[in-house]
Motif scaffolding. Structure first.
Motif, PDB file in Angstrom:
ATOM      1  N   PRO A  92       0.783  -1.238   0.000  1.00 15.84           N
ATOM      2  CA  PRO A  92       0.000   0.000   0.000  1.00 15.84           C
ATOM      3  C   PRO A  92       0.813   1.285   0.000  1.00 15.84           C
ATOM      4  O   PRO A  92       0.329   2.323  -0.453  1.00 15.84           O
ATOM      5  N   PHE A  93       2.036   1.228   0.513  1.00 18.91           N
ATOM      6  CA  PHE A  93       2.818   2.463   0.577  1.00 18.91           C
ATOM      7  C   PHE A  93       3.998   2.465  -0.392  1.00 18.91           C
ATOM      8  O   PHE A  93       5.002   3.144  -0.173  1.00 18.91           O
ATOM      9  N   ASP A  94       3.861   1.700  -1.466  1.00  9.72           N
ATOM     10  CA  ASP A  94       4.766   1.809  -2.612  1.00  9.72           C
ATOM     11  C   ASP A  94       4.095   2.696  -3.646  1.00  9.72           C
ATOM     12  O   ASP A  94       2.921   2.478  -4.002  1.00  9.72           O
ATOM     13  N   PHE A  95       4.816   3.698  -4.123  1.00  5.57           N
ATOM     14  CA  PHE A  95       4.251   4.627  -5.096  1.00  5.57           C
ATOM     15  C   PHE A  95       5.221   4.827  -6.259  1.00  5.57           C
ATOM     16  O   PHE A  95       6.441   4.848  -6.064  1.00  5.57           O
ATOM     17  N   ALA A  96       4.655   4.988  -7.430  1.00  5.95           N
ATOM     18  CA  ALA A  96       5.455   5.263  -8.628  1.00  5.95           C
ATOM     19  C   ALA A  96       4.876   6.470  -9.338  1.00  5.95           C
ATOM     20  O   ALA A  96       3.649   6.623  -9.417  1.00  5.95           O
ATOM     21  N   ILE A  97       5.757   7.328  -9.846  1.00  2.00           N
ATOM     22  CA  ILE A  97       5.333   8.474 -10.639  1.00  2.00           C
ATOM     23  C   ILE A  97       5.445   8.101 -12.111  1.00  2.00           C
ATOM     24  O   ILE A  97       6.503   7.654 -12.559  1.00  2.00           O
ATOM     25  N   GLU A  98       4.351   8.287 -12.828  1.00  2.00           N
ATOM     26  CA  GLU A  98       4.358   8.020 -14.262  1.00  2.00           C
ATOM     27  C   GLU A  98       4.563   9.348 -15.004  1.00  2.00           C
ATOM     28  O   GLU A  98       3.748  10.254 -14.902  1.00  2.00           O
ATOM     29  N   LYS A 214       0.896   6.226  -9.079  1.00  7.33           N
ATOM     30  CA  LYS A 214       0.309   4.886  -9.038  1.00  7.33           C
ATOM     31  C   LYS A 214       0.640   4.235  -7.706  1.00  7.33           C
ATOM     32  O   LYS A 214       1.807   4.087  -7.342  1.00  7.33           O
ATOM     33  N   GLN A 215      -0.410   3.842  -6.961  1.00  8.98           N
ATOM     34  CA  GLN A 215      -0.217   3.194  -5.675  1.00  8.98           C
ATOM     35  C   GLN A 215       0.074   1.712  -5.857  1.00  8.98           C
ATOM     36  O   GLN A 215      -0.323   1.088  -6.843  1.00  8.98           O
TER      37      GLN A 215
END
Length: 264
Positions: A92-98, A214-215
Motif C-alpha cells: 500500500p505504501f509503494d508509489f510510482a510516478i508516471e 500509481k499506488q
C-alpha cells in the motif's frame, strides 16, 4: 613526443572516470527509481604549432604547421531521466510516478530540515506514524484540513491514494502527496544534483497537480544492463590501447636518451 604522452594519459584519465560512472550504474540496476548517468568528454582546446625554419629573402619567417589536440577531458556527468519500468508490488505504501515529477522528502524534523527530491517511492510508516523513505526521511504532503505542507502522519495503515496523490483514510481525504517538478527550468533537470540515498537537490521546485501517481507500484531503474556492459567493454579496450601507446612512447624516449643522445 611529450605532447603525445600527455594526450595518451588524458585519455586514460577520461576512460577511468567513464568506468566509475558505468560501474555505479550497474551497481544500482535494482535500485528503485534510480536514474543512470552518462559522462561526456571533450577535447582540450587545440594548440597552433609553428616554427621559423622557413627563410624569405634571407630571413627566418614564421610558418604555421597546423593545429594539434592535447587530448580529452571530462566535460560533464549528465543524468538520464527517462522513465523506468513501473512494476506492481501490491504494497500500500509503494508509489510510482508516471511521467515527469518528484516526491518531496525532508530530513530531520520535517520543518527545519532540508527538502530533497526523489523518484524512489518505496515508503513505509515508522513507529511514530509518519510516512518515511528507507533512509527515515519524512515524506512531505499538504494537509487537506489546514492547508499546510508538513510530514505525512497516518493514523491508519490502510490508506488509499488516487492518481493525483490524494490520500484517503476511512473514506476521508487527509493529505495530498507533495509532488513537484522543475518545469520553470526550461523543462529539464540540468541543475539537479545527486546527493546520495537516491535523492536530488535543486532549486525552483514547484508543485503541480497533473503529476500521475500509481499506488502499490514502484518505478524500476532505467539502467540498460546490456548497453552498460557493452560500454564498459569499450572503455576497457580504449584504456588498454592508451596504456600501450604510453608504453610505446616510453620505449621511444628511452632509445632517444640511451642511443641517439649518446652518439658523438
Amino acid at each position: 613526443m611529450i605532447r603525445s604522452l600527455y594526450t595518451a594519459v588524458s585519455g586514460m584519465i577520461t576512460q577511468e572516470a567513464k568506468q566509475d560512472v558505468i560501474t555505479n550504474n550497474l551497481a544500482n540496476v535494482n535500485t528503485v527509481g534510480f536514474k543512470g548517468d552518462n559522462l561526456a568528454a571533450k577535447q582540450f582546446d587545440e594548440v597552433l604549432l609553428y616554427n621559423y625554419d622557413k627563410k624569405v629573402h634571407g630571413k627566418n619567417v614564421r610558418q604555421n604547421i597546423g593545429n594539434i589536440s592535447l587530448g580529452s577531458r571530462i566535460d560533464d556527468v549528465a543524468t538520464n531521466f527517462t522513465q523506468g519500468t513501473i512494476e506492481r508490488t501490491d504494497k500500500p505504501f509503494d508509489f510510482a510516478i508516471e511521467g515527469r515529477g518528484f516526491f518531496v522528502v525532508n530530513r530531520n524534523d520535517g520543518v527545519t530540515g532540508n527538502n530533497f527530491y526523489t523518484r524512489d517511492g518505496h515508503f513505509h510508516i515508522n513507529s511514530r506514524g509518519f510516512l518515511v523513505n528507507d533512509s527515515g526521511d519524512n515524506v512531505m504532503g499538504r494537509n487537506l484540513r489546514s492547508g499546510a505542507v508538513e510530514p505525512i502522519r497516518l493514523e491508519d495503515d490502510k490508506a488509499t491514494v488516487d492518481v493525483n496523490g490524494n490520500i484517503m483514510v476511512n473514506n476521508t481525504l487527509t493529505y495530498k502527496l507533495q509532488l513537484v517538478d522543475f518545469r520553470g527550468n526550461n523543462y529539464n533537470y540540468k541543475n539537479l544534483k545527486k546527493i546520495g540515498d537516491n535523492l536530488y537537490m535543486g532549486n525552483n521546485a514547484r508543485e503541480y497537480n497533473d503529476i500521475t501517481v500509481k499506488q502499490s507500484c514502484l518505478e524500476r531503474s532505467n539502467v540498460n544492463v546490456a548497453r552498460e556492459t557493452m560500454e564498459l567493454m569499450t572503455v576497457m579496450r580504449t584504456f588498454e590501447t592508451n596504456s600501450k601507446v604510453i608504453q610505446a612512447i616510453d620505449e621511444t624516449l628511452g632509445k632517444a636518451v640511451n642511443e641517439v643522445g649518446s652518439v658523438r
